[in-house]
Motif scaffolding. Structure first.
Motif: not given
Length: 313
Positions: A13-17, A44-47, A21-28
């Motif tokens: 998933a990290h390769r396709f977008a 838990d704890g994700y927006d 650029g979101l400036g967020a913490e992203v977990a896959f």
């Protein structure tokens, strides 16, 4: 902002977008989450949660245990595994993405040809030192029966015509003018199953369509005919299909979808004769993933800016 991307089985998933650029913490999350506790522990704890199709259900019970969730993005414009009413009641915005229509019809024909020409068996034989031990079937002049002539079924039908097949179709609400405009003949369900050499299923799953291909339908099929399902597993009665395969009442089956996914390791379909099985690859292509994940990032960015797009109702 914390974003969780679910069911990234292939870790791609990290390769396709442009997630950065979101400036967020992203977990896959690259593993299936089998129950409520596993889902809650992972999210838990994700927006924001990005769901890949219907791999992980988002039920009212799960939403109630995720108080921080504010945005849910699903790939595609509809997702039967998401409780939209419960999300709305909890103030969770749900957005979708576009769905390319080429990938699943292309896989459908891969399965049809693989079953008809015994491709997996011959591949194994060549690797083991063998040579030519099956006789394949033909498409030209044979009948293709399409169950469900919507966007995907129509594309499959056009390819059947290109192969020189006689193409017929049935659904509960089939538009005869649409079918005839494609060069497809509308028929009754009984006739479709009794006369087709290949039956392919392209139907939306609902309470009414669950088990729409049952034992009576399989019993009408020719002993040489094959069944292909790239739509949803519960549309076909799995027990009836297994019986038809083991008893030699149909020629074979190509399946990409199942009642339970991922398919359990001990599931009887894994050892069923004359089958070609793929792990729900219908939408798993580079082009589709670019659309799904690229627009998911757009959805998140638009929501964060206060102007959500592609909101599902």
């Amino acid at each position: 902002m914390r974003v969780a991307v679910l069911d990234d089985y292939q870790q791609v998933a990290h390769r396709f977008a442009d997630w950065a650029g979101l400036g967020a913490e992203v977990a896959f999350v690259d593993r299936p989450l089998p129950d409520d506790d596993a889902v809650v522990a992972a999210l838990d704890g994700y927006d924001v949660v990005v769901a890949m199709r219907e791999r992980t259900p988002v039920t009212a019970a799960r939403l109630a245990r995720l108080p921080d969730l504010r945005l849910l993005v699903t790939t595609g414009r509809q997702n039967a595994a998401i409780d939209l009413d419960a999300a709305r009641a909890r103030g969770v915005v749900v957005c979708g993405t576009d769905s390319p229509t080429n990938a699943t019809p292309e896989l459908t024909w891969a399965l049809i040809l693989a079953v008809l020409r015994h491709v997996p068996a011959e591949d194994r034989a060549v690797r083991d030192g063998g040579w030519q031990h099956t006789v394949g079937g033909d498409l030209e002049g044979r009948r293709l029966g399409v169950v469900g002539l919507g966007r995907l079924g129509s594309r499959v039908a056009r390819v059947g015509l290109a192969f020189g097949m006689d193409v017929v179709a049935w659904s509960r609400h089939l538009d005869p003018a649409h079918a005839e405009g494609l060069g497809v003949r509308p028929v009754a369900k009984d006739e479709l199953f009794a006369t087709s050499d290949v039956v392919t299923v392209h139907y939306k799953l609902s309470d009414r369509s669950r088990g729409i291909v049952g034992d009576d339908d399989l019993a009408r099929m020719k002993r040489t005919a094959i069944l292909v399902n790239t739509s949803r597993g519960p549309l076909v009665d799995t027990g009836a299909l297994l019986a038809a395969l083991h008893e030699g009442r149909i020629g074979g089956a190509g399946l990409d979808v199942y009642d339970a996914e991922p398919l359990p390791a001990d599931h009887p379909l894994r050892s069923a004769p004359r089958t070609v099985l793929t792990p729900h690859l219908g939408y798993v292509t580079e082009g589709t993933y670019r659309t799904f994940y690229g627009q998911a990032v757009e959805d998140v960015a638009a929501w964060a800016a206060g102007a959500p797009v592609r909101v599902l109702t």
